[in-house]
Design a protein around this motif. Structure first.
Motif, PDB file in Angstrom:
ATOM      1  N   CYS A  82       0.698  -1.252   0.025  1.00  0.00           N
ATOM      2  CA  CYS A  82      -0.081  -0.037   0.071  1.00  0.00           C
ATOM      3  C   CYS A  82       0.899   1.014   0.008  1.00  0.00           C
ATOM      4  N   SER A  83       0.243   2.340  -0.300  1.00  0.00           N
ATOM      5  CA  SER A  83       0.905   3.718  -0.436  1.00  0.00           C
ATOM      6  C   SER A  83       0.609   4.613   0.984  1.00  0.00           C
ATOM      7  N   SER A  84      -0.164   3.935   1.795  1.00  0.00           N
ATOM      8  CA  SER A  84      -0.409   4.676   3.195  1.00  0.00           C
ATOM      9  C   SER A  84       0.674   5.100   4.207  1.00  0.00           C
ATOM     10  N   VAL A  85       1.707   4.220   4.164  1.00  0.00           N
ATOM     11  CA  VAL A  85       2.714   4.308   5.285  1.00  0.00           C
ATOM     12  C   VAL A  85       4.311   3.980   4.889  1.00  0.00           C
ATOM     13  N   ALA A  86       4.736   4.432   5.627  1.00  0.00           N
ATOM     14  CA  ALA A  86       6.464   4.200   5.472  1.00  0.00           C
ATOM     15  C   ALA A  86       7.067   3.932   6.784  1.00  0.00           C
ATOM     16  N   PHE A  87       8.211   3.449   6.583  1.00  0.00           N
ATOM     17  CA  PHE A  87       8.878   3.073   8.042  1.00  0.00           C
ATOM     18  C   PHE A  87      10.291   3.740   7.819  1.00  0.00           C
ATOM     19  N   CYS A  88      11.009   3.924   8.935  1.00  0.00           N
ATOM     20  CA  CYS A  88      12.158   4.510   9.143  1.00  0.00           C
ATOM     21  C   CYS A  88      13.476   3.522   8.871  1.00  0.00           C
ATOM     22  N   SER A  89      13.027   2.298   8.988  1.00  0.00           N
ATOM     23  CA  SER A  89      13.973   1.191   8.869  1.00  0.00           C
ATOM     24  C   SER A  89      13.389  -0.113   8.688  1.00  0.00           C
ATOM     25  N   LYS A  90      14.143  -1.233   8.346  1.00  0.00           N
ATOM     26  CA  LYS A  90      13.578  -2.505   8.096  1.00  0.00           C
ATOM     27  C   LYS A  90      13.280  -3.121   9.534  1.00  0.00           C
ATOM     28  N   LEU A  91      14.010  -2.673  10.598  1.00  0.00           N
ATOM     29  CA  LEU A  91      13.458  -3.447  11.986  1.00  0.00           C
ATOM     30  C   LEU A  91      12.154  -2.663  12.222  1.00  0.00           C
ATOM     31  N   CYS A  92      11.783  -1.319  11.947  1.00  0.00           N
ATOM     32  CA  CYS A  92      10.425  -0.817  12.375  1.00  0.00           C
ATOM     33  C   CYS A  92       9.394  -1.634  11.367  1.00  0.00           C
ATOM     34  N   ARG A  93       9.736  -1.808   9.901  1.00  0.00           N
ATOM     35  CA  ARG A  93       8.804  -2.266   9.237  1.00  0.00           C
ATOM     36  C   ARG A  93       8.455  -3.789   9.854  1.00  0.00           C
ATOM     37  N   ASP A  94       9.427  -4.519  10.274  1.00  0.00           N
ATOM     38  CA  ASP A  94       9.145  -5.679  10.666  1.00  0.00           C
ATOM     39  C   ASP A  94       8.482  -5.800  12.158  1.00  0.00           C
ATOM     40  N   GLN A  95       8.715  -4.774  12.977  1.00  0.00           N
ATOM     41  CA  GLN A  95       8.123  -4.661  14.296  1.00  0.00           C
ATOM     42  C   GLN A  95       6.648  -4.304  14.090  1.00  0.00           C
ATOM     43  N   ALA A  96       6.270  -3.657  12.982  1.00  0.00           N
ATOM     44  CA  ALA A  96       4.842  -3.059  12.633  1.00  0.00           C
ATOM     45  C   ALA A  96       3.827  -4.314  12.279  1.00  0.00           C
ATOM     46  N   LYS A  97       3.671  -5.236  13.328  1.00  0.00           N
ATOM     47  CA  LYS A  97       2.729  -6.385  13.036  1.00  0.00           C
ATOM     48  C   LYS A  97       1.082  -5.795  13.011  1.00  0.00           C
ATOM     49  N   HIS A  98       0.871  -4.712  13.386  1.00  0.00           N
ATOM     50  CA  HIS A  98      -0.454  -4.162  13.250  1.00  0.00           C
ATOM     51  C   HIS A  98      -1.079  -3.780  11.766  1.00  0.00           C
ATOM     52  N   HIS A  99       0.183  -3.688  11.191  1.00  0.00           N
ATOM     53  CA  HIS A  99      -0.062  -3.014   9.593  1.00  0.00           C
ATOM     54  C   HIS A  99      -0.494  -4.065   8.607  1.00  0.00           C
ATOM     55  N   SER A 100      -0.113  -5.310   8.944  1.00  0.00           N
ATOM     56  CA  SER A 100      -0.629  -6.281   8.068  1.00  0.00           C
ATOM     57  C   SER A 100      -2.539  -6.333   7.926  1.00  0.00           C
ATOM     58  N   VAL A 101      -2.991  -5.954   9.227  1.00  0.00           N
ATOM     59  CA  VAL A 101      -4.343  -5.827   9.115  1.00  0.00           C
ATOM     60  C   VAL A 101      -4.799  -4.680   8.616  1.00  0.00           C
ATOM     61  N   GLU A 102      -4.126  -3.372   8.792  1.00  0.00           N
ATOM     62  CA  GLU A 102      -4.403  -2.031   8.270  1.00  0.00           C
ATOM     63  C   GLU A 102      -4.142  -2.011   6.862  1.00  0.00           C
ATOM     64  N   CYS A 103      -3.461  -2.475   6.198  1.00  0.00           N
ATOM     65  CA  CYS A 103      -2.938  -2.498   4.845  1.00  0.00           C
ATOM     66  C   CYS A 103      -3.991  -2.187   3.935  1.00  0.00           C
ATOM     67  N   LEU A 104      -3.869  -1.181   3.211  1.00  0.00           N
ATOM     68  CA  LEU A 104      -4.847  -0.995   2.290  1.00  0.00           C
ATOM     69  C   LEU A 104      -6.326  -0.158   2.769  1.00  0.00           C
ATOM     70  N   LEU A 105      -6.443  -0.304   4.029  1.00  0.00           N
ATOM     71  CA  LEU A 105      -7.631   0.145   4.976  1.00  0.00           C
ATOM     72  C   LEU A 105      -7.247   1.416   5.891  1.00  0.00           C
ATOM     73  N   LEU A 106      -6.080   1.686   5.804  1.00  0.00           N
ATOM     74  CA  LEU A 106      -5.629   2.802   6.833  1.00  0.00           C
ATOM     75  C   LEU A 106      -6.429   3.753   6.597  1.00  0.00           C
ATOM     76  N   ASP A 107      -6.517   4.597   5.513  1.00  0.00           N
ATOM     77  CA  ASP A 107      -7.301   5.725   4.912  1.00  0.00           C
ATOM     78  C   ASP A 107      -8.898   5.743   5.284  1.00  0.00           C
ATOM     79  N   GLN A 108      -9.290   4.290   5.239  1.00  0.00           N
ATOM     80  CA  GLN A 108     -10.662   4.293   5.656  1.00  0.00           C
ATOM     81  C   GLN A 108     -10.708   4.305   7.341  1.00  0.00           C
ATOM     82  N   ILE A 109      -9.766   3.867   7.865  1.00  0.00           N
ATOM     83  CA  ILE A 109      -9.811   3.780   9.200  1.00  0.00           C
ATOM     84  C   ILE A 109      -9.727   5.630   9.700  1.00  0.00           C
ATOM     85  N   TYR A 110      -8.855   6.243   9.150  1.00  0.00           N
ATOM     86  CA  TYR A 110      -8.752   7.519   9.454  1.00  0.00           C
ATOM     87  C   TYR A 110      -9.842   8.036   8.931  1.00  0.00           C
TER      88      TYR A 110
END
Length: 539
Positions: free
Chosen positions: A225-253
């Motif tokens: 998706c194009s909704s989010v970015a991360f500062c590092s691979k570590l943060c991308r790996d730690q963001a377990k919540h994003h698999s649920v929000e992916c492609l839906l974050l704009d709708q959640i907002y």
């Protein structure tokens, strides 16, 4: 149609007795959730359709941004455009091209670690790419920098606090924090990395979705998706919540769930199986750490004391159900054997109740995430949950303040806190900044009426306070010495030059021995201490 529109449309239909009941109990909230789940509208199918998501990748837009970047001369502007191109770029040839261009810029400005990260992300590397990987970075890596703890003597039980505190509890106060030794102004009380955080919508694309720090030259996008970015691979790996929000974050907002969004992220940060055990409910009697889910789970919810009206209860349950539908859309549950889409399994109903519980936890316990801009400008960029700092009770005359960078909070005493005194946060503006009526509106929303000294004695706000300092009867200064103290105080407050924390603390300690509280100039000096701590620790 938004979630609020659906709520308005179905309100008071079918069984009006459920809509009109103000009984707040687990049994009734389960009944409300089951009742709402039977509405076809509460599948939220149009809202949660990933196929029509506005956050889908766009290779044409990505290519256009790449072309614009290549025509741009200024390095920071070029990097910003390339990062935007990566946000919209699906994996493939165009992404490889964007990464390759950005890697060479990082190489040219001597950010070799960033260069290497981009080269390693290229799917089809060429010979020149491999050559860039041979160059060694000078000094420490640019990415994944771990901040050293500033808490030199942590508390043995409450790991995020200094050893100079203890946590007590009382029936009318809940848990609260008191000093077991004198704590000087400017001294670190606590250091905490929040258990979960979320950026406000307007900052979601230029702050790391995991740690919430501002993204400068380097960022890593989500691959889907194009909704989010991360500062590092570590943060991308730690963001377990994003698999649920992916492609839906704009709708959640757009659903405007506010801090309740943290509840979804808390649940999504763990697999469904985790919540099927009682592990997250078990408190460790010997240790309290912000990273433990049990610490978040047992924060106050006011289930027994809050006077929630029927529409609020239904709105809470509908929002919890909306979050549950988001989890379902990601395949969070094993839904084999379900008779219908609207029907909730026992596991799903339990998770929905857990979402409702955490919604109340975050409502009463979350903190703003803020960042220092310049010239003492501090802006809010999101919210987070700090299970340790949430133990600190409220006063309109607070004696500590936070310096925040992303999800990391440093809590400093802004006043001398003597042994046996309670440490206080301010959930509302302080008495110095807002009149009592305005503060009361805020504290009532947290289910209490403030009875601090500032409220009881109705202390004046800054605008109504005199600049005249009142000397304490115990002061040992003569008239000339007291006049010199006031002149020194005014001089420090008026200077535009940077003054050290140590200088401000020394002056504050002298003021506490000689000037009656509350005093306008001393309060302004405490504010100056906080802003100075921001400058020192926010970089």
């Amino acid at each position: 149609m938004s979630v609020q529109d659906i709520f308005n449309e179905i309100s008071l239909t079918k069984d009006e007795s459920i809509w009109e009941s103000a009984e707040d109990s687990n049994a009734w909230n389960r009944k409300r959730i089951k009742f709402l789940s039977e509405y076809k509208e509460c599948m939220f199918e149009k809202i949660l359709n990933k196929e029509t998501s506005t956050a889908r990748k766009n290779v044409k837009l990505s290519g256009a941004l790449l072309m614009k970047a290549q025509k741009t001369q200024e390095t920071s502007a070029k990097l910003k455009l390339l990062s935007q191109a990566l946000m919209f770029c699906p994996p493939g040839e165009v992404m490889d091209q964007v990464l390759r261009v950005r890697a060479r810029i990082f190489y040219n400005i001597d950010k070799i670690s960033y260069c290497h990260e981009d080269i390693k992300s290229i799917k089809k590397r060429n010979e020149d790419d491999e050559k860039l990987l041979q160059y060694q970075a000078n000094g420490s890596s640019d990415t994944n920098k771990d901040q050293e703890s500033l808490l030199t003597e942590p508390n043995k039980k409450y790991k995020n606090f200094t050893s100079k505190i203890e946590v007590n509890s009382a029936r009318n106060k809940g848990r609260f924090v008191i000093a077991t030794e004198d704590i000087k102004p400017g001294e670190l009380i606590a250091e905490e990395n929040s258990i979960i955080g979320v950026a406000d919508a307007k900052f979601s694309r230029d702050h790391c979705d995991n740690c919430l720090i501002s993204l400068d030259d380097y960022c890593l996008p989500c691959s889907q998706c194009s909704s989010v970015a991360f500062c590092s691979k570590l943060c991308r790996d730690q963001a377990k919540h994003h698999s649920v929000e992916c492609l839906l974050l704009d709708q959640i907002y757009r659903a405007d769930t506010g801090a309740w969004h943290l509840a979804l992220r808390l649940v999504a940060s763990k697999p469904a199986q985790f919540w099927n055990t009682a592990e997250y409910k078990q408190e460790n009697q010997d240790s309290y750490a912000s990273s433990e889910m049990s610490s978040a789970f047992h924060l106050v919810t006011h289930d027994d004391t809050a006077d929630r009206e029927a529409p609020i209860l239904m709105k809470e349950c509908m929002t919890a159900l909306y979050f549950l539908r988001i989890l379902q859309a990601d395949g969070y549950f094993n839904n084999k054997g379900k008779k219908s889409q609207t029907e909730l399994s026992k596991e799903e109903l339990n998770i929905c109740m857990l979402l409702l519980h955490f919604m109340r936890v975050v409502f009463y316990n979350c903190h703003e995430v803020t960042e220092y801009i310049d010239q003492d400008v501090i802006r809010r960029i999101g919210v987070c949950l700090n299970p340790s700092l949430a133990l600190i009770n409220h006063s309109c005359d607070s004696n500590y303040a936070r310096v925040v960078k992303g999800r990391r909070s440093l809590a400093f005493a802004t006043r001398l806190i003597k042994k046996g005194e309670q440490i206080y946060d301010s959930y509302s503006p302080t008495f110095f900044l807002a009149p009592r009526a305005e503060r009361l509106e805020v504290t009532e929303s947290y289910n209490f009426n403030c009875g601090c000294e500032a409220c009881v004695e109705n202390w004046p706000t800054q605008e109504k306070m005199s600049d005249v300092c009142k000397q304490m009867c115990t002061s040992k200064l003569n008239d000339i010495e007291f006049a010199d103290l006031k002149d020194n105080l005014q001089e420090v407050l008026s200077t535009e030059e940077n003054i050290s924390v140590e200088t401000i603390v020394e002056l504050l300690l002298k003021c506490y021995d000689n000037i009656q509280h509350p005093d306008k100039l001393v309060l302004l000096l405490e504010t100056k201490l906080h802003s100075t701590l921001w400058k020192v620790h926010s970089t």
